[in-house]
Each structure stands twice: as C-alpha cells, then as structure tokens.
Design a protein around this motif. Structure first.
Motif, PDB file in Angstrom:
ATOM      1  N   SER A   1       0.786  -1.236   0.000  1.00  0.00           N
ATOM      2  CA  SER A   1       0.000   0.000   0.000  1.00  0.00           C
ATOM      3  C   SER A   1       0.820   1.289   0.000  1.00  0.00           C
ATOM      4  CB  SER A   1      -0.949  -0.001   1.201  1.00  0.00           C
ATOM      5  OG  SER A   1      -0.228  -0.089   2.402  1.00  0.00           O
ATOM      6  N   THR A   2       2.148   1.179   0.062  1.00  0.00           N
ATOM      7  CA  THR A   2       2.973   2.389   0.066  1.00  0.00           C
ATOM      8  C   THR A   2       4.069   2.308  -0.979  1.00  0.00           C
ATOM      9  OG1 THR A   2       4.559   1.529   1.686  1.00  0.00           O
ATOM     10  CG2 THR A   2       2.637   2.724   2.560  1.00  0.00           C
ATOM     11  N   ASP A   3       4.591   3.461  -1.316  1.00  0.00           N
ATOM     12  CA  ASP A   3       5.815   3.548  -2.107  1.00  0.00           C
ATOM     13  C   ASP A   3       6.951   3.356  -1.105  1.00  0.00           C
ATOM     14  OD1 ASP A   3       7.776   4.128  -3.987  1.00  0.00           O
ATOM     15  OD2 ASP A   3       7.311   6.264  -4.099  1.00  0.00           O
ATOM     16  N   ASN A   4       7.893   2.488  -1.413  1.00  0.00           N
ATOM     17  CA  ASN A   4       8.969   2.206  -0.468  1.00  0.00           C
ATOM     18  C   ASN A   4      10.264   1.909  -1.207  1.00  0.00           C
ATOM     19  OD1 ASN A   4       9.015  -0.779  -0.996  1.00  0.00           O
ATOM     20  ND2 ASN A   4       6.922  -0.596  -0.238  1.00  0.00           N
ATOM     21  N   ALA A   5      11.285   1.500  -0.477  1.00  0.00           N
ATOM     22  CA  ALA A   5      12.610   1.287  -1.060  1.00  0.00           C
ATOM     23  C   ALA A   5      12.630   0.193  -2.112  1.00  0.00           C
ATOM     24  CB  ALA A   5      13.609   0.951   0.045  1.00  0.00           C
ATOM     25  N   HIS A   6      11.709  -0.742  -2.019  1.00  0.00           N
ATOM     26  CA  HIS A   6      11.744  -1.885  -2.931  1.00  0.00           C
ATOM     27  C   HIS A   6      10.980  -1.634  -4.220  1.00  0.00           C
ATOM     28  CE1 HIS A   6      13.686  -3.986   0.258  1.00  0.00           C
ATOM     29  NE2 HIS A   6      12.718  -3.600   1.072  1.00  0.00           N
ATOM     30  N   TYR A   7       9.807  -1.024  -4.103  1.00  0.00           N
ATOM     31  CA  TYR A   7       9.005  -0.688  -5.278  1.00  0.00           C
ATOM     32  C   TYR A   7       7.819   0.148  -4.862  1.00  0.00           C
ATOM     33  CZ  TYR A   7       7.978  -5.433  -3.675  1.00  0.00           C
ATOM     34  OH  TYR A   7       7.811  -6.546  -2.911  1.00  0.00           O
ATOM     35  N   ASP A   8       7.109   0.627  -5.852  1.00  0.00           N
ATOM     36  CA  ASP A   8       5.967   1.503  -5.604  1.00  0.00           C
ATOM     37  C   ASP A   8       4.766   0.682  -5.135  1.00  0.00           C
ATOM     38  OD1 ASP A   8       4.360   3.752  -5.532  1.00  0.00           O
ATOM     39  OD2 ASP A   8       4.659   4.290  -7.620  1.00  0.00           O
ATOM     40  N   ARG A   9       3.734   1.397  -4.795  1.00  0.00           N
ATOM     41  CA  ARG A   9       2.464   0.816  -4.360  1.00  0.00           C
ATOM     42  C   ARG A   9       1.950  -0.193  -5.385  1.00  0.00           C
ATOM     43  NH1 ARG A   9      -2.243   3.093  -1.550  1.00  0.00           N
ATOM     44  NH2 ARG A   9      -4.126   2.806  -2.746  1.00  0.00           N
TER      45      ARG A   9
ATOM     46  N   ASN B   1     -14.100  -3.883   6.195  1.00  0.00           N
ATOM     47  CA  ASN B   1     -13.115  -3.172   7.008  1.00  0.00           C
ATOM     48  C   ASN B   1     -11.712  -3.404   6.460  1.00  0.00           C
ATOM     49  OD1 ASN B   1     -15.156  -2.365   8.902  1.00  0.00           O
ATOM     50  ND2 ASN B   1     -15.123  -4.461   9.650  1.00  0.00           N
ATOM     51  N   ILE B   2     -11.280  -2.490   5.599  1.00  0.00           N
ATOM     52  CA  ILE B   2      -9.975  -2.605   4.948  1.00  0.00           C
ATOM     53  C   ILE B   2      -9.093  -1.456   5.420  1.00  0.00           C
ATOM     54  CG2 ILE B   2      -8.734  -2.648   2.755  1.00  0.00           C
ATOM     55  CD1 ILE B   2     -11.390  -3.566   1.455  1.00  0.00           C
ATOM     56  N   VAL B   3      -7.868  -1.795   5.809  1.00  0.00           N
ATOM     57  CA  VAL B   3      -6.895  -0.809   6.266  1.00  0.00           C
ATOM     58  C   VAL B   3      -5.676  -0.911   5.354  1.00  0.00           C
ATOM     59  CG1 VAL B   3      -5.401  -0.104   8.186  1.00  0.00           C
ATOM     60  CG2 VAL B   3      -7.668  -1.069   8.658  1.00  0.00           C
ATOM     61  N   GLU B   4      -5.182   0.213   4.901  1.00  0.00           N
ATOM     62  CA  GLU B   4      -3.947   0.213   4.122  1.00  0.00           C
ATOM     63  C   GLU B   4      -2.780   0.418   5.062  1.00  0.00           C
ATOM     64  OE1 GLU B   4      -3.625   2.547   0.586  1.00  0.00           O
ATOM     65  OE2 GLU B   4      -5.710   2.169   0.027  1.00  0.00           O
ATOM     66  N   GLY B   5      -1.906  -0.578   5.139  1.00  0.00           N
ATOM     67  CA  GLY B   5      -0.698  -0.465   5.935  1.00  0.00           C
ATOM     68  C   GLY B   5      -0.633  -1.445   7.081  1.00  0.00           C
ATOM     69  N   SER B   6       0.595  -1.670   7.510  1.00  0.00           N
ATOM     70  CA  SER B   6       0.868  -2.573   8.624  1.00  0.00           C
ATOM     71  C   SER B   6       1.986  -1.988   9.477  1.00  0.00           C
ATOM     72  CB  SER B   6       1.220  -3.976   8.106  1.00  0.00           C
ATOM     73  OG  SER B   6       2.241  -3.916   7.122  1.00  0.00           O
ATOM     74  N   VAL B   7       3.175  -1.896   8.924  1.00  0.00           N
ATOM     75  CA  VAL B   7       4.344  -1.345   9.612  1.00  0.00           C
ATOM     76  C   VAL B   7       4.718  -0.042   8.929  1.00  0.00           C
ATOM     77  CG1 VAL B   7       6.779  -1.733  10.129  1.00  0.00           C
ATOM     78  CG2 VAL B   7       5.177  -3.628  10.224  1.00  0.00           C
ATOM     79  N   PHE B   8       5.041   0.959   9.738  1.00  0.00           N
ATOM     80  CA  PHE B   8       5.399   2.264   9.182  1.00  0.00           C
ATOM     81  C   PHE B   8       6.847   2.588   9.536  1.00  0.00           C
ATOM     82  CE2 PHE B   8       0.782   2.546  10.199  1.00  0.00           C
ATOM     83  CZ  PHE B   8       0.352   2.362   8.902  1.00  0.00           C
TER      84      PHE B   8
ATOM     85  N   LYS C   1       9.523  14.209   2.478  1.00  0.00           N
ATOM     86  CA  LYS C   1      10.428  14.959   1.586  1.00  0.00           C
ATOM     87  C   LYS C   1       9.994  14.864   0.123  1.00  0.00           C
ATOM     88  CE  LYS C   1      14.597  14.496   4.388  1.00  0.00           C
ATOM     89  NZ  LYS C   1      15.956  13.919   4.453  1.00  0.00           N
ATOM     90  N   GLY C   2       9.021  14.012  -0.164  1.00  0.00           N
ATOM     91  CA  GLY C   2       8.548  13.860  -1.535  1.00  0.00           C
ATOM     92  C   GLY C   2       9.357  12.876  -2.362  1.00  0.00           C
ATOM     93  N   ILE C   3      10.290  12.171  -1.728  1.00  0.00           N
ATOM     94  CA  ILE C   3      11.098  11.188  -2.451  1.00  0.00           C
ATOM     95  C   ILE C   3      10.261   9.940  -2.743  1.00  0.00           C
ATOM     96  CG2 ILE C   3      13.136   9.697  -2.289  1.00  0.00           C
ATOM     97  CD1 ILE C   3      14.396  12.032  -0.604  1.00  0.00           C
ATOM     98  N   TYR C   4       9.478   9.510  -1.763  1.00  0.00           N
ATOM     99  CA  TYR C   4       8.489   8.454  -1.971  1.00  0.00           C
ATOM    100  C   TYR C   4       7.133   9.121  -2.068  1.00  0.00           C
ATOM    101  CZ  TYR C   4      11.916   5.018  -0.147  1.00  0.00           C
ATOM    102  OH  TYR C   4      13.010   4.223   0.067  1.00  0.00           O
ATOM    103  N   LYS C   5       6.272   8.568  -2.904  1.00  0.00           N
ATOM    104  CA  LYS C   5       4.924   9.116  -3.068  1.00  0.00           C
ATOM    105  C   LYS C   5       4.047   8.809  -1.871  1.00  0.00           C
ATOM    106  CE  LYS C   5       5.263   7.724  -7.712  1.00  0.00           C
ATOM    107  NZ  LYS C   5       4.771   6.654  -8.534  1.00  0.00           N
ATOM    108  N   LYS C   6       3.098   9.690  -1.616  1.00  0.00           N
ATOM    109  CA  LYS C   6       2.065   9.455  -0.596  1.00  0.00           C
ATOM    110  C   LYS C   6       0.783   9.082  -1.316  1.00  0.00           C
ATOM    111  CE  LYS C   6       3.292  12.469   3.198  1.00  0.00           C
ATOM    112  NZ  LYS C   6       2.787  13.527   4.061  1.00  0.00           N
ATOM    113  N   TYR C   7       0.009   8.193  -0.735  1.00  0.00           N
ATOM    114  CA  TYR C   7      -1.221   7.759  -1.372  1.00  0.00           C
ATOM    115  C   TYR C   7      -2.459   8.015  -0.522  1.00  0.00           C
ATOM    116  CZ  TYR C   7       1.524   5.726  -5.070  1.00  0.00           C
ATOM    117  OH  TYR C   7       2.366   5.558  -6.115  1.00  0.00           O
TER     118      TYR C   7
END
Length: 137
Positions: free
Chosen positions: A87-95, A113-120, A130-136
């Motif tokens: 569900s997030t853009d991260n070091a490995h790949y995008d959402r 009941n759907i939640v996006e995310g687990s560990v932050f 900083k805008g380096i990874y996208k926010k969704y």
C-alpha cells in the motif's frame, strides 16, 4: 466495532524476500497500524497470490469457511490490512498497481473493514515527507 480477527495480506513478490516478521511483531506488540487492537484479537496472514491478486478471492473464501466453522466471528468483526509493502511507495518498489482491484475482491467476499498499511518505517515516512516516496493516503 470490536475487531476479533486481523488478516494481513502481503505482496506475493515481497514475500519472496520478506519473512513477515516486522508485520507480525507489530501486530503482537500493538504498534504501527495495530496499536488500537486488544490483546485478544487473533491474527492470520497470507499473500495476494501474485499479480494481479485474483487469488485473494479463493484465499478469503477459505478463510471465511474456516472462520464460520470454528469461530463465532462475523465478517464485520474482521479487519483486512493490505500490508505496507503493498500500500505504500517504499525502497523496494511503488504501491501495488492492483490495490483497488484487491479492495473490490475483498468487498465482494463480504469484508468491508480494509486498512492500508501494517508497519510504518520511520525512514520511509521521512522520505515520503520529503517527496522522495509518493504518498497515497
């Protein structure tokens, strides 16, 4: 709503390199996306089955069958977490490009009941700020 069961759906591709330990620890330690669950909440995880995620349908059908057979937990007492690797853009790949399709499958199976995310990750959160990874969300 009293959540009695948490299902974490992980990216099948990420699961090839990830043990799922951070998500599992976050659940049991009640941190990150799991901080509001009580100690009696049960947990299970599985992968999406691979792109496009269509196998979520059969995996949720199997979960639903066992939930009904062995518990008194109703579908509205279950929260489905789409893991942070999906569900997030991260070091490995995008959402995950199929995330909306996955949500449709989950809803079609009767889970609302759907939640996006687990560990932050603090590092990833800073990079999102900083805008380096996208926010969704």
């Amino acid at each position: 709503m009293n959540t009695k069961y948490v299902v974490i759906i992980q990216c099948n591709m990420a699961k090839n390199r990830c043990s799922g330990m951070r998500c599992t620890n976050a659940f049991y330690e009640k941190t990150d996306a799991f901080k509001n669950y009580n100690k009696d909440t049960k947990y299970i995880s599985f992968t999406c089955g691979g792109c496009c995620g269509k196998l979520v349908s059969s995996k949720l059908a199997n979960f639903s069958r066992w939930l009904k057979k062995y518990t008194d937990v109703e579908k509205d007492e279950v929260k489905i977490h789409l893991s942070s690797c999906m569900s997030t853009d991260n070091a490995h790949y995008d959402r995950c490009p199929n995330i909306n399709y996955l949500k449709q499958i989950i809803n079609k199976k009767g889970y609302e009941n759907i939640v996006e995310g687990s560990v932050f990750s603090k590092k990833s959160e800073k990079l999102r700020e900083k805008g380096i990874y996208k926010k969704y969300q």
